[in-house]
Enzyme design. Structure first.
Site, PDB file in Angstrom:
ATOM      1  N   ARG A 118       0.711  -1.248   0.245  1.00 52.54           N
ATOM      2  CA  ARG A 118      -0.370  -0.389  -0.152  1.00 52.54           C
ATOM      3  C   ARG A 118       0.827   1.260   0.361  1.00 52.54           C
ATOM      4  O   ARG A 118       0.277   2.620  -0.708  1.00 52.54           O
ATOM      5  CB  ARG A 118      -1.248   0.151   1.543  1.00 52.54           C
ATOM      6  N   TYR A 119       1.700   1.614   1.276  1.00 51.58           N
ATOM      7  CA  TYR A 119       2.634   2.695   1.318  1.00 51.58           C
ATOM      8  C   TYR A 119       4.277   2.402   0.334  1.00 51.58           C
ATOM      9  O   TYR A 119       4.309   0.747  -0.214  1.00 51.58           O
ATOM     10  CB  TYR A 119       3.122   2.407   2.454  1.00 51.58           C
ATOM     11  N   ARG A 122       6.709  -0.123   2.153  1.00 54.94           N
ATOM     12  CA  ARG A 122       6.872  -1.474   2.423  1.00 54.94           C
ATOM     13  C   ARG A 122       5.606  -1.672   2.283  1.00 54.94           C
ATOM     14  O   ARG A 122       4.723  -1.802   1.549  1.00 54.94           O
ATOM     15  CB  ARG A 122       6.912  -0.630   4.600  1.00 54.94           C
ATOM     16  N   CYS A 131      -3.966 -18.429  14.444  1.00 58.71           N
ATOM     17  CA  CYS A 131      -3.682 -17.730  16.330  1.00 58.71           C
ATOM     18  C   CYS A 131      -3.704 -18.609  17.236  1.00 58.71           C
ATOM     19  O   CYS A 131      -4.504 -18.932  17.138  1.00 58.71           O
ATOM     20  CB  CYS A 131      -4.139 -15.996  16.155  1.00 58.71           C
ATOM     21  N   CYS A 135      -8.418 -12.738  18.865  1.00 60.69           N
ATOM     22  CA  CYS A 135      -9.203 -11.980  19.358  1.00 60.69           C
ATOM     23  C   CYS A 135     -11.075 -11.142  18.340  1.00 60.69           C
ATOM     24  O   CYS A 135     -10.764 -11.204  17.642  1.00 60.69           O
ATOM     25  CB  CYS A 135      -8.814 -10.848  18.903  1.00 60.69           C
ATOM     26  N   CYS A 138     -11.354  -9.248  15.651  1.00 59.50           N
ATOM     27  CA  CYS A 138     -10.214  -9.008  15.115  1.00 59.50           C
ATOM     28  C   CYS A 138     -10.784  -8.531  13.914  1.00 59.50           C
ATOM     29  O   CYS A 138     -11.787  -9.314  13.073  1.00 59.50           O
ATOM     30  CB  CYS A 138      -9.594 -10.304  14.700  1.00 59.50           C
ATOM     31  N   ARG A 140      -8.565  -8.577  10.939  1.00 57.69           N
ATOM     32  CA  ARG A 140      -8.712  -9.799   9.213  1.00 57.69           C
ATOM     33  C   ARG A 140      -9.693 -10.731   9.491  1.00 57.69           C
ATOM     34  O   ARG A 140      -9.520 -12.294   9.375  1.00 57.69           O
ATOM     35  CB  ARG A 140      -7.532 -10.221   9.637  1.00 57.69           C
ATOM     36  N   ASP A 299     -11.548  -0.849  12.888  1.00 59.32           N
ATOM     37  CA  ASP A 299     -12.199  -1.293  11.857  1.00 59.32           C
ATOM     38  C   ASP A 299     -14.010  -1.399  11.236  1.00 59.32           C
ATOM     39  O   ASP A 299     -14.264  -1.722  12.292  1.00 59.32           O
ATOM     40  CB  ASP A 299     -11.719  -1.870  10.563  1.00 59.32           C
ATOM     41  N   ASP A 336      -7.484   3.688  10.005  1.00 57.29           N
ATOM     42  CA  ASP A 336      -7.136   2.992   9.086  1.00 57.29           C
ATOM     43  C   ASP A 336      -8.431   3.295   7.966  1.00 57.29           C
ATOM     44  O   ASP A 336      -9.288   2.894   7.917  1.00 57.29           O
ATOM     45  CB  ASP A 336      -7.227   0.945   9.215  1.00 57.29           C
ATOM     46  N   LYS A 343      -3.519   4.837   6.845  1.00 56.20           N
ATOM     47  CA  LYS A 343      -3.326   5.158   8.540  1.00 56.20           C
ATOM     48  C   LYS A 343      -3.808   6.638   8.396  1.00 56.20           C
ATOM     49  O   LYS A 343      -2.738   6.898   8.206  1.00 56.20           O
ATOM     50  CB  LYS A 343      -2.392   4.069   9.258  1.00 56.20           C
TER      51      LYS A 343
HETATM   52  C1  LIG Z   1       0.055  -0.258   9.104  1.00 57.13           C
HETATM   53  C2  LIG Z   1       0.452  -1.018   7.689  1.00 57.13           C
HETATM   54  C3  LIG Z   1       1.464  -1.239   7.245  1.00 57.13           C
HETATM   55  C4  LIG Z   1       2.716  -0.208   7.523  1.00 57.13           C
HETATM   56  O1  LIG Z   1       2.691   1.142   8.567  1.00 57.13           O
HETATM   57  P1  LIG Z   1       3.406   1.981   9.648  1.00 57.13           P
HETATM   58  O2  LIG Z   1       2.826   3.369   9.957  1.00 57.13           O
HETATM   59  O3  LIG Z   1       4.647   2.105   8.997  1.00 57.13           O
HETATM   60  O4  LIG Z   1       3.898   1.131  10.989  1.00 57.13           O
HETATM   61  C5  LIG Z   1       2.294  -0.851   6.360  1.00 57.13           C
HETATM   62  N1  LIG Z   1       0.980  -1.871   4.999  1.00 57.13           N
HETATM   63  C6  LIG Z   1       0.192  -1.811   5.174  1.00 57.13           C
HETATM   64  C7  LIG Z   1      -0.998  -2.822   4.246  1.00 57.13           C
HETATM   65  C8  LIG Z   1      -1.125  -1.508   6.309  1.00 57.13           C
HETATM   66  O5  LIG Z   1      -1.846  -1.667   6.975  1.00 57.13           O
HETATM   67  S1  SF4 Z   2      -6.254  -8.677  16.415  1.00 56.47           S
HETATM   68 FE1  SF4 Z   2      -7.046 -11.282  14.764  1.00 56.47          FE
HETATM   69  S2  SF4 Z   2      -4.449 -11.365  13.946  1.00 56.47           S
HETATM   70 FE2  SF4 Z   2      -4.049 -10.733  15.579  1.00 56.47          FE
HETATM   71  S3  SF4 Z   2      -3.688 -11.642  16.701  1.00 56.47           S
HETATM   72 FE3  SF4 Z   2      -5.952 -11.451  17.227  1.00 56.47          FE
HETATM   73  S4  SF4 Z   2      -6.605 -12.227  16.385  1.00 56.47           S
HETATM   74 FE4  SF4 Z   2      -4.800 -13.004  15.287  1.00 56.47          FE
END
Ligand SMILES: *Cc1c(COP(=O)(O)O)cnc(C)c1O
Ligand code: SF4
Length: 419
Positions: A118-119, A122, A131, A135, A138, A140, A299, A336, A343
Site C-alpha cells: 500500500r505504501y 514497505r 492465531c 481476538c 479481529c 482480519r 475498523d 485506517d 492510516k
Molecule cells: C499499517 C500498515 C503498514 C505499516 O504502517 P507503518 O505506519 O509504517 O507502521 C504497512 N502496510 C499496510 C498495508 C498497513 O496496514
Molecule cells: S487481532 Fe486478529 S490477527 Fe491479531 S492476534 Fe488477534 S485474532 Fe490474531
C-alpha cells in the site's frame, strides 16, 4: 495454581494438576487451547443464554483461548476485559450496514497472496492465518482462523519473489494471523530469505504472543531472531491487566536480545475506551520496555460493531496523554481509512489561529501562547552540495503537489469534467 503470579483471577480446578514445566511450555499451551463450550465452562461461569449465544457464534466464527490468557479471566464477572476480548458474544452474528468484509482493501492492494503493498517503501506480509487466541474484534476475521492454512509454502515463495523484485521495499512487516504460531525454523526461513535481499533494511514482526502466550518468546527464539537484526516486534496490549509477570518476562527476553518493541492497541468499547485506563496502560508499557506506537480506531469489519466507539473518544484519550505523561508514552491515534487509504493520524487541535507573522497555539494545560515566525522562511533546500533529491522520487500524492510537480489532485469521475 496459586504458585503462578497470573492465576489470581483463575479459581478453576481445571489446571490444578498441571506442572510448572507444562504451563510454561508454549506447545503445551497450544495443545490445550480452549475451543469448545464444555472446557470454557470449567473456567468461567456461563449462563444458559450466554451458552446458547456462544453456540450460535461458534457456527460462524472460531474461538480459541490459550490456558494462560484464560487464566486472566474473571470467573464470574461478565464484563471482565479479558473475557470480552476472548469469549464471543451474540452481537458477532449481527451485521451492520456499514460493515464490510475487507474494509481496508488488503486483498485488493495485493500483488501476491498474503502480501499488501500500500505504501511506497514497505509491505505487509501475512505468512499464516492462525492465531493462538482469536481476538473477538479481529479486523482480519475474513481470513484469520477461517481455515487451517498454517504456512502456505507456495504463497510465501510468491511473496518473497515480489519483495526481491521490488527495490523500493525497504521494510517488511510480517503479520497474519500470528507469525509466531509458526515453528522457529519456518520463521527463520522467512527471515533469512528476507535478509538475503539487499534492499530490505528492516523487518518487523506483528505478534500478540507476548500478551496471549508469552511462553512463546523462548530463549531459543530470541537467539534465532538476533541473527537477523534489525528486527522489530510490534505487539498488541489493550489493557493494563494484560501486563503480567509472564508478559513482562517475554518483553524482557525480546528487549535483551536487542529487539525494539512497539505496541499497537485497538480502541475497544468497554475495554479501554477510557483516558485513565489508557494512561495506566501506556505507562506500564514503558516500564516493561515497550513503546506505545499506535492506537487504532476499530475498523468496519463484519461482526465487530459492538467493539466500536467514536473517533472522538480516541482524540480525548490523546488529549489526556500528551503533556500529562512522558512523551514517549504517547502513541499516535490512527483511523485506517476504509477502501485502502491507509492510516490517517488524528489528534486534538493545538493550533488555534494563524497570520503571516504569528501562530496562536495552546498547550495541554490550556495555556494560549504565540510563536512569531521568521521573516525569511524560504529554505535553500535542494541547493546544497550533498543534495539527493532524486532519491525522493517518484513523488506521490500531496508531496507531489508540494514540490510543484503537479497542481491539483482531483477525484475520478467529477460531473463537472463530463460537462
Ligand atoms: C499499517 C500498515 C503498514 C505499516 O504502517 P507503518 O505506519 O509504517 O507502521 C504497512 N502496510 C499496510 C498495508 C498497513 O496496514
Ligand atoms: S487481532 Fe486478529 S490477527 Fe491479531 S492476534 Fe488477534 S485474532 Fe490474531
Amino acid at each position: 495454581m496459586s504458585q503462578f503470579a497470573t492465576i489470581e483471577y483463575c479459581k478453576t480446578e481445571l489446571y490444578k494438576n498441571v506442572t510448572h514445566e507444562e504451563w510454561n511450555n508454549w506447545k503445551w499451551q497450544l495443545k490445550n487451547v480452549i475451543r469448545d463450550i464444555p472446557t470454557l465452562k470449567k473456567i468461567i461461569n456461563l449462563g444458559a443464554k450466554e451458552e446458547s449465544d456462544l453456540e450460535s457464534c461458534l457456527k460462524k466464527f472460531r474461538m480459541a483461548i490459550t490456558p494462560y490468557y484464560a487464566s486472566l479471566m474473571d470467573k464470574k464477572y461478565k464484563r471482565c476485559v479479558i473475557r470480552l476480548q476472548a469469549v464471543p458474544r451474540i452481537m458477532e452474528t449481527e451485521d451492520k450496514h456499514e460493515d464490510q468484509g475487507d474494509p481496508l482493501h488488503e486483498d485488493v492492494d495485493s500483488p501476491a497472496p498474503g502480501l499488501t503493498h500500500r505504501y511506497p517503501d514497505r509491505v505487509l506480509f501475512l505468512i499464516t492465518h492462525v492465531c493462538s487466541m482469536y481476538c473477538r474484534y479481529c479486523t482480519r476475521r475474513r481470513v484469520v482462523g477461517v481455515e487451517d492454512s498454517f504456512f502456505a509454502q507456495k504463497a510465501v515463495e510468491e511473496g518473497l519473489a515480489y519483495i526481491r523484485d521490488n527495490k523500493s521495499i525497504r521494510d517488511v512487516l510480517l503479520s497474519g494471523g500470528d507469525p509466531l504460531m509458526l515453528p522457529d525454523d519456518r520463521i527463520e526461513y522467512v527471515l533469512s530469505e528476507l535478509r538475503k535481499i539487499p534492499h530490505v533494511e528492516i523487518i518487523r514482526i506483528g505478534s500478540r504472543m507476548p500478551v496471549v502466550l508469552p511462553q512463546r518468546i523462548t530463549a531459543k527464539f530470541v537467539e534465532m531472531i538476533k541473527k537477523y537484526h534489525p528486527v522489530y516486534v510490534n505487539t498488541h496490549f489493550n489493557h493494563p491487566r494484560e501486563i503480567t509477570l509472564e508478559s513482562k518476562n517475554a518483553c524482557s527476553r525480546l528487549a535483551d536480545a536487542g529487539v525494539p518493541i512497539g505496541n499497537q492497541s485497538v480502541l475497544l468499547k468497554d475495554i479501554n475506551d477510557c483516558p485513565y485506563i489508557m494512561k495506566s496502560l501506556v505507562q506500564k508499557l514503558l516500564a516493561v520496555r515497550v513503546k506505545p506506537y499506535y492506537i487504532y480506531q476499530c475498523d468496519l469489519s463484519k461482526g465487530i460493531s459492538h467493539f466500536r466507539t467514536s473517533i472522538t473518544k480516541g482524540i480525548e484519550i490523546i488529549e489526556n496523554l500528551r503533556g500529562h505523561t512522558t512523551g514517549m508514552a504517547v502513541p499516535t491515534f490512527v483511523v485506517d481509512a476504509p477502501g485502502g487509504g491507509g492510516k490517517i493520524p488524528l489528534m486534538p487541535n493545538y493550533l488555534l489561529a494563524q497570520s503571516d507573522r504569528r501562530l496562536v497555539l495552546r498547550n495541554y494545560e490550556g495555556v494560549i501562547t504565540t510563536y512569531t515566525q521568521p521573516d525569511n522562511v524560504f529554505s535553500d533546500c535542494g541547493k546544497c552540495h550533498i543534495c539527493d533529491r532524486e532519491s525522493l522520487k517518484p513523488l506521490d500524492g500531496v508531496a507531489k503537489l508540494l514540490s510543484g510537480e503537479k497542481l491539483t489532485l482531483e477525484p475520478e469521475g467529477l460531473i463537472r469534467r463530463k460537462r
